[in-house]
Design a protein around this motif. Structure first.
Motif, short mmCIF file in Angstrom:
data_model
loop_
_atom_site.label_atom_id
_atom_site.label_comp_id
_atom_site.label_asym_id
_atom_site.label_seq_id
_atom_site.Cartn_x
_atom_site.Cartn_y
_atom_site.Cartn_z
N VAL A 358 0.88 -1.17 0.00
CA VAL A 358 0.00 0.00 0.00
C VAL A 358 0.92 1.21 0.00
O VAL A 358 1.76 1.36 0.89
CB VAL A 358 -0.92 0.04 1.23
N CYS A 359 0.77 2.07 -1.02
CA CYS A 359 1.66 3.22 -1.17
C CYS A 359 0.88 4.52 -1.02
O CYS A 359 -0.34 4.56 -1.21
CB CYS A 359 2.34 3.20 -2.53
N ILE A 360 1.58 5.57 -0.70
CA ILE A 360 1.00 6.90 -0.61
C ILE A 360 1.97 7.90 -1.23
O ILE A 360 3.19 7.82 -0.99
CB ILE A 360 0.68 7.28 0.86
N SER A 361 1.46 8.79 -2.06
CA SER A 361 2.28 9.84 -2.67
C SER A 361 1.58 11.18 -2.52
O SER A 361 0.34 11.26 -2.54
CB SER A 361 2.51 9.57 -4.16
N THR A 362 2.36 12.23 -2.36
CA THR A 362 1.81 13.57 -2.22
C THR A 362 2.44 14.51 -3.23
O THR A 362 3.48 14.22 -3.83
CB THR A 362 2.08 14.15 -0.81
N ALA A 363 1.79 15.65 -3.41
CA ALA A 363 2.39 16.81 -4.05
C ALA A 363 2.45 17.88 -2.97
O ALA A 363 1.41 18.35 -2.49
CB ALA A 363 1.57 17.29 -5.25
N CYS A 364 3.63 18.24 -2.55
CA CYS A 364 3.81 19.09 -1.37
C CYS A 364 3.21 20.48 -1.61
O CYS A 364 3.44 21.10 -2.65
CB CYS A 364 5.29 19.20 -1.04
N PRO A 365 2.46 21.02 -0.63
CA PRO A 365 1.82 22.32 -0.81
C PRO A 365 2.66 23.50 -0.32
O PRO A 365 2.18 24.64 -0.33
CB PRO A 365 0.56 22.18 0.05
N CYS A 366 3.89 23.24 0.12
CA CYS A 366 4.67 24.30 0.78
C CYS A 366 4.94 25.46 -0.19
O CYS A 366 5.54 25.26 -1.26
CB CYS A 366 5.97 23.74 1.31
N ASP A 367 4.53 26.67 0.21
CA ASP A 367 4.74 27.85 -0.61
C ASP A 367 5.38 28.99 0.18
O ASP A 367 5.31 30.15 -0.23
CB ASP A 367 3.41 28.33 -1.21
N ILE A 368 6.00 28.65 1.33
CA ILE A 368 6.56 29.68 2.19
C ILE A 368 8.08 29.59 2.30
O ILE A 368 8.69 30.34 3.06
CB ILE A 368 5.94 29.61 3.60
N ASP A 369 8.69 28.67 1.53
CA ASP A 369 10.14 28.53 1.55
C ASP A 369 10.58 27.90 0.23
O ASP A 369 9.75 27.61 -0.64
CB ASP A 369 10.59 27.69 2.77
N PRO A 370 11.89 27.66 0.04
CA PRO A 370 12.35 27.15 -1.26
C PRO A 370 12.02 25.69 -1.53
O PRO A 370 12.41 25.16 -2.58
CB PRO A 370 13.88 27.33 -1.19
N ALA A 371 11.34 24.99 -0.61
CA ALA A 371 11.13 23.54 -0.75
C ALA A 371 10.59 23.16 -2.11
O ALA A 371 10.97 22.13 -2.67
CB ALA A 371 10.19 23.04 0.35
N ASN A 372 9.67 23.97 -2.66
CA ASN A 372 9.11 23.72 -3.99
C ASN A 372 9.42 24.87 -4.95
O ASN A 372 8.63 25.16 -5.85
CB ASN A 372 7.58 23.52 -3.89
N GLY A 373 10.54 25.51 -4.71
CA GLY A 373 10.89 26.65 -5.55
C GLY A 373 9.88 27.78 -5.41
O GLY A 373 9.70 28.56 -6.35
N TRP A 374 9.19 27.87 -4.23
CA TRP A 374 8.20 28.89 -3.93
C TRP A 374 6.93 28.76 -4.77
O TRP A 374 6.05 29.61 -4.70
CB TRP A 374 8.77 30.30 -4.11
N ASN A 375 6.81 27.68 -5.53
CA ASN A 375 5.68 27.56 -6.45
C ASN A 375 5.24 26.10 -6.53
O ASN A 375 5.70 25.36 -7.40
CB ASN A 375 6.07 28.08 -7.84
N PRO A 376 4.36 25.64 -5.65
CA PRO A 376 3.93 24.24 -5.68
C PRO A 376 3.22 23.88 -7.00
O PRO A 376 2.40 24.65 -7.50
CB PRO A 376 2.95 24.15 -4.50
N THR A 377 3.58 22.73 -7.53
CA THR A 377 2.98 22.25 -8.79
C THR A 377 2.61 20.78 -8.62
O THR A 377 2.68 20.24 -7.52
CB THR A 377 3.95 22.46 -9.97
N ASP A 378 2.23 20.12 -9.71
CA ASP A 378 1.66 18.79 -9.59
C ASP A 378 2.70 17.69 -9.78
O ASP A 378 3.77 17.87 -10.33
CB ASP A 378 0.48 18.59 -10.54
N ILE A 379 2.30 16.52 -9.29
CA ILE A 379 3.09 15.28 -9.37
C ILE A 379 2.25 14.25 -10.12
O ILE A 379 1.03 14.17 -9.94
CB ILE A 379 3.44 14.76 -7.96
N GLN A 380 2.91 13.46 -10.97
CA GLN A 380 2.23 12.37 -11.69
C GLN A 380 2.74 11.04 -11.15
O GLN A 380 3.96 10.85 -11.02
CB GLN A 380 2.51 12.47 -13.19
#
Length: 788
Positions: A358-380
Motif C-alpha cells: 500500500v503506497c502513498i504519494s503527495t504533491a507538497c503544498p509548501c509555498d513559504i520557503d524554497p522547498a518547492n521553488g516557492w511555487n507548488p505544482t503537480d506530481i504524476q
C-alpha cells in the motif's frame, strides 16, 4: 544565421538565472531526435516545423502522412521524391524506431509508399536550421539518418531537435504537461499540490513518481500489505535504509533497496533521473507551518493521515517519508537546511515493488520557503505491469540545460558482466567496479605481473575535422599540434582563459585535417565546438562517444596477447612495431575482420594498449582478446584496482588532482604546457605564464607513517595552519606502504618536508607524512615503455 524566436532560453527573473528550467515561447514544442534514430509527432494544418542541427553535417529525413494515408513532402512545403532509406534502417536498428513503428501501425500508414525529403543534404554548420509549414493534419516523422561509424572514420550520426510552433493552442492547455508514459500504465494519477493519494501495488510492478513542472517535492511511503493484513504497520524506515545501504538514499545499482525496521526489503530503485532527495526529516507537518506563523496551513502529514485511514493505519503527527526531489543539506555544524529542488520538468524515479504494497504519494503544498521553488505544482504517479522491462539507469546531462540521458551500457558491458555484478555509474555509463571472482587486489597484481583488460568506453570522443582543424586544436590545447604527425598521439591539457583546467586528454591525429579528441568529460568537446563557432573557423566538432567503445589491455604481457589477434595492413605499424603514443589502424585476425584502432596508451603505469571499435563489433573483439589472453593469465580489471594503479603511477584524475580552479602546473602535469616550445598563442597562455612565474600550489607525493589511508579532501598541515589538501590516497600493494598525492603550498613542497594530514576536525587526529617525488612507482616510466 539569426535564430528564429522559438528555441528554448534559460529561465531568468530578477537577476536569477536557472539553466535547468529552459523556457520555450508560447505554443512551441520541443522534440529531441537521437542520432541514427527517429521520432513521430502529430502535426496540424498551419503548424510551423523547424529542424535544428546542433553539431553540423547531420542529414535529416522527413516524411509526412495525411490522415487519409497520403504521403507527399509538398504538404509541408518540401521537395519530395526521395525514398527514406535512412528512416527504414533506423526503424529496425535504433530503439527509438519502435515508437515510430507503433505510431505508423496505429494510424495505418504504409512506409513503403512514403514520399521523403532530405534536409541539410549539402552539409550544415552547428546550429543551422530549416523551417516548413504544414498544410494538413497528419503525422510527421523525423530521422537523423546515419549508420554505425567505423573506428577509423570520423562521421557519426548526431542528435537533432524538432521544434513545432502550433498554429492553434487548445484553450487552457498548459505547455508543461507530463511526458508520455514509459509503457501502458496500470494507474495514471495526477496529484495536485495539497493532495495525498493512496494506491496499491502488486509484487513486481513498477511505480513511477514524476515531477511534471520541476522543483516540486513528493513525499512517499509504502507499507507491506502482508504485514497490514496481520495488523502490523511495517513501512519504509529511512534510518534502517540508510544504515543498510550506506547511503542517504538508495540509487540504481547494488545499493538500491528500501527496508522496514525488520530489515524486510519493500522496494528497489530502478531509475532515477535527478539523484537528489531527502531522508533527513519528515513530510511537512502542521507544527512546521504553525511555528513559522502559518497555523492551519495544509500539510502532507495530515493529508497522509486522512488518506491512509481507510487502511486502518494509525495517524502520526509527522510522517517519516522518502521526500523525493526535496533538497536538504547539512552544514559543517550539522544544521539541516534546504534549497530549491534540483528536479527539472519530467524528472522521475522508477521503483519496483518487492512485495505487495500500500503506497502513498503527495504533491507538497509548501509555498513559504524554497522547498518547492516557492511555487507548488503537480506530481504524476504511474504504475506499470511486472512484465515490462526497464533498464537500470541514472539521469545524466552534458550541461544543466541539456536533454536527459540515461545511464548506458557500453559495447563491452555484457562481456564484463560475465565476471561481475558489481557495476557503478561513471559519467553516464555502467562500469565494473570489482570482479566477483578476483577482487581488486588480484586484479591489481595481474596488471603489474601479467595482463588485464578494462573497459574505458565512457571516455568522451569528439571528431575534429575540416580545413581549420589544426588551428582549432592549436588554439584550445596546451601542446603544439603543429608537431603532432599523422598517426601520432599526444597527452595534453585544455584550459579556460584564467588557466583553470577544463580537462586533460589525448589528441589522435588521423590526417592532416583530421583529429580525434579523447577526454574525460563532455565539457572539453563542447568547449571545442563553442570556440569553432564563435571564431568562425571552418571546422566541425562532432561527438562520437557512442560509436567508439574501447578496452585497455595493460600489463607486461599485453603486447604478446594483442599481436596474436590484431592484423594491420602493410602501410600501418604492427602491434610489435607500434611506438609509445602512436596509433595504428587494423582489423581482428585478418583483412576481412572487424575494423579497429589500436593505440599504445593507457592509464595503468604499465606497458599497455587501447583497442577502439564500434559497439556492434565489441563482443567479437573482446572474445578474441580474451581467448588469447586468458591462457597467459589475463583477467578483467575494475575501477577500484585501476585507482590503485593510477595513484602509484602519478596519473591525475578530474575532480581529484584538478578542476577548473587548478592549472596544469598545480595538477602535476606542467610537462604538458610547453610555454617555450610552443610559440603560438592558445587559450589560457597568458594566465599560465603568470601563474608559472608566481606559483602558489604544487602537487607532491606523500609517504605516510602507519597504515591509515587518508580520504581525498583531508587537510594537510604544518602545525596549526593548513597548507594543502590530499587529492588521492591508497595503500600501495607493491610498495607496501600508504601513499598519497596532495596539493600543497610551494613553501612546503620540497622532498623530505615533514607534514601532517588532518583527520576528524583536522586537529584531533594527525597522520604523519613526508613529501616525496611522484610518481611513487616507476618514476622514469620504464615499464610503460616496455623496459621490464
Amino acid at each position: 544565421m539569426n535564430q528564429p524566436l522559438l528555441f528554448e532560453t534559460p529561465f531568468q527573473r530578477a537577476g536569477v538565472l536557472v539553466p535547468g528550467l529552459p523556457v520555450l515561447p508560447p505554443g512551441v514544442e520541443r522534440h529531441p531526435v537521437p542520432g541514427g534514430g527517429s521520432r513521430a509527432v502529430p502535426i496540424f494544418k498551419g503548424d510551423e516545423i523547424t529542424i535544428q542541427d546542433r553539431e553540423g553535417l547531420q542529414p535529416v529525413e522527413l516524411v509526412v502522412f495525411a490522415h487519409d494515408g497520403r504521403s507527399d513532402a509538398g504538404m509541408i512545403g518540401a521537395e519530395g521524391g526521395r525514398d527514406p532509406e535512412g528512416l527504414k534502417e533506423a526503424l529496425i536498428r535504433d530503439p527509438s524506431g519502435r515508437k515510430v513503428v507503433r505510431a505508423l501501425e496505429k494510424s495505418g500508414f504504409d512506409l513503403g509508399r512514403a514520399d521523403g525529403t532530405l534536409v541539410f543534404a549539402d552539409g550544415s554548420r552547428p546550429g543551422d536550421y530549416a523551417s516548413f509549414t504544414s498544410s494538413v493534419d497528419g503525422l510527421l516523422i523525423v530521422c537523423a539518418a546515419g549508420g554505425p561509424m567505423e573506428p577509423q572514420e570520423q562521421w557519426a550520426p548526431t542528435d537533432v531537435v524538432l521544434y513545432i510552433r502550433r498554429a492553434t493552442m487548445p484553450a487552457g492547455k498548459d505547455q508543461l504537461v507530463a511526458p508520455d508514459p514509459l509503457a501502458d500504465p496500470l494507474i495514471d494519477l495526477n496529484i495536485l499540490p495539497g493532495q495525498a493519494v493512496p494506491y496499491e501495488v502488486k509484487a513486481g510492478q513498477y511505480i513511477q513518481i514524476l515531477d511534471v513542472k520541476g522543483r516540486e517535492c513528493s513525499d512517499f511511503q509504502a507499507f507491506s500489505l502482508r504485514a497490514l493484513d496481520k495488523g502490523l504497520e511495517r513501512e519504509i524506515d529511512p534510518t534502517t535504509t540508510r544504515s543498510l545501504m550506506g547511503s542517504l538514499y538508495p540509487m540504481p545499482g547494488l545499493n538500491s533497496k528500501y527496508f522496514t525496521v525488520d530489515h524486510e526489503p519493500l522496494l528497489e530503485i530502478v531509475q532515477d533521473t535527478i539523484g537528489r532527495h531527502d531522508t533527513f526529516g519528515l513530510a511537512c507537518t502542521a507544527r512546521y507551518y504553525a511555528d513559522l506563523g502559518y497555523p492551519g496551513h495544509v500539510n502532507c502529514s495530515d493529508n497522509i493521515n486522512a488518506a491512509l485511514s481507510n487502511f486502518g493505519i494509525r495517524p502520526r503527527g509527522g510522517w517519516p517519508a522518502i521526500n523525493y526531489f526535496f533538497n536538504t543539506l547539512l552544514d559543517n555544524s550539522h544544521a539541516i537546511g534546504m534549497d530549491d529542488p534540483w528536479s527539472r520538468p519530467g524528472d522521475y524515479v522508477l521503483l519496483r515493488a518487492l512485495t505487495d504494497l500500500v503506497c502513498i504519494s503527495t504533491a507538497c503544498p509548501c509555498d513559504i520557503d524554497p522547498a518547492n521553488g516557492w511555487n507548488p505544482t503537480d506530481i504524476q504517479v504511474r504504475t506499470y505491469d511486472k512484465t515490462e522491462e526497464f533498464k537500470r539507469s541514472i539521469g545524466w546531462r552534458k550541461t544543466p540545460g541539456a536533454d536527459l540521458e540515461e545511464t548506458r551500457k557500453t559495447g563491452f558491458h555484457d562481456c564484463f558482466a560475465r565476471h561481475t555484478r558489481n557495476f557503478v555509474e561513471y559519467n553516464g555509463y555502467w562500469l565494473p567496479n570489482e570482479m566477483t571472482s578476483h577482487g581488486a587486489t588480484a586484479e591489481y597484481w595481474a596488471a603489474r605481473e601479467k595482463a588485464v583488460v578494462m573497459d574505458l568506453s565512457p571516455l568522451r570522443k569528439y571528431e575534429v575535422t575540416g580545413p581549420d582543424a589544426e588551428a582549432l586544436m592549436q588554439l584550445c590545447v596546451t601542446r603544439d599540434m603543429k608537431k603532432l604527425p599523422v598517426g601520432g598521439i599526444v597527452y595534453t591539457a585544455m584550459c579556460y582563459d584564467h588557466g583553470g583546467m577544463i580537462d586533460d586528454g589525448t589528441v589522435f591525429r588521423l590526417g592532416e585535417m583530421n583529429f580525434r579528441w579523447i577526454g574525460g568529460n563532455d565539457q572539453s568537446g563542447l568547449w571545442l565546438r563553442k570556440q569553432a563557432v564563435e571564431r568562425g573557423l571552418n571546422v566541425w566538432v562532432r561527438g562520437s562517444t557512442d560509436h567508439h567503445c574501447n578496452i585497455a589491455v595493460q600489463g607486461p604481457l599485453s603486447r604478446d596477447i594483442l599481436k596474436e589477434v590484431i592484423w594491420t595492413p602493410p602501410a600501418q605499424p604492427t602491434v610489435e612495431e607500434l611506438g609509445w603514443f602512436r596509433l595504428t589502424i587494423g582489423r581482428l585476425h585478418g583483412f576481412d575482420g572487424p575494423p579497429l584502432v589500436l593505440s599504445r596508451t593507457g592509464y595503468s603505469g604499465e606497458l599497455g594498449y587501447e583497442v577502439f571499435c564500434h559497439p556492434k563489433d565489441a563482443t567479437e573483439i573482446f572474445d578474441a582478446i580474451w581467448a588469447a589472453g586468458e591462457p597467459m593469465g589475463m583477467i578483467p580489471l575494475g575501477l577500484k584496482a585501476l585507482n590503485m594503479l593510477r595513484i602509484e603511477s602519478g596519473l591525475i584524475f578530474a575532480g581529484s588532482e584538478f578542476d577548473d580552479q587548478t592549472d596544469p602546473m598545480e595538477a602535476g602535469i606542467g610537462f604538458a604546457v610547453p610555454l617555450k616550445g610552443k610559440s603560438d598563442d592558445f587559450i589560457g597562455r597568458a594566465a599560465l605564464e603568470a601563474r608559472k612565474a608566481n606559483p602558489q600550489k604544487k602537487l607532491v607525493g606523500l609517504d605516510l607513517d602507519g597504515g591509515i589511508v587518508p580520504t581525498p579532501g583531508d587537510c594537510v598541515h604544518v602545525g596549526k595552519p593548513q597548507i594543502g589538501v590530499v587529492t588521492s590516497a591508497v595503500k600501495s600493494p607493491i610498495l607496501g606502504k600508504v601513499i598519497a598525492l596532495a596539493r600543497v603550498d610551494v613553501t612546503h613542497a620540497e622532498p623530505g618536508t615533514r607534514l601532517e594530514v588532518g583527520r576528524l576536525d583536522g586537529d584531533q587526529k594527525r597522520l604523519l607524512a613526508t613529501v616525496v617525488p611522484f610518481p611513487h612507482f616507476d618514476p622514469t616510466k620504464e615499464r610503460v615503455k616496455g623496459n621490464y
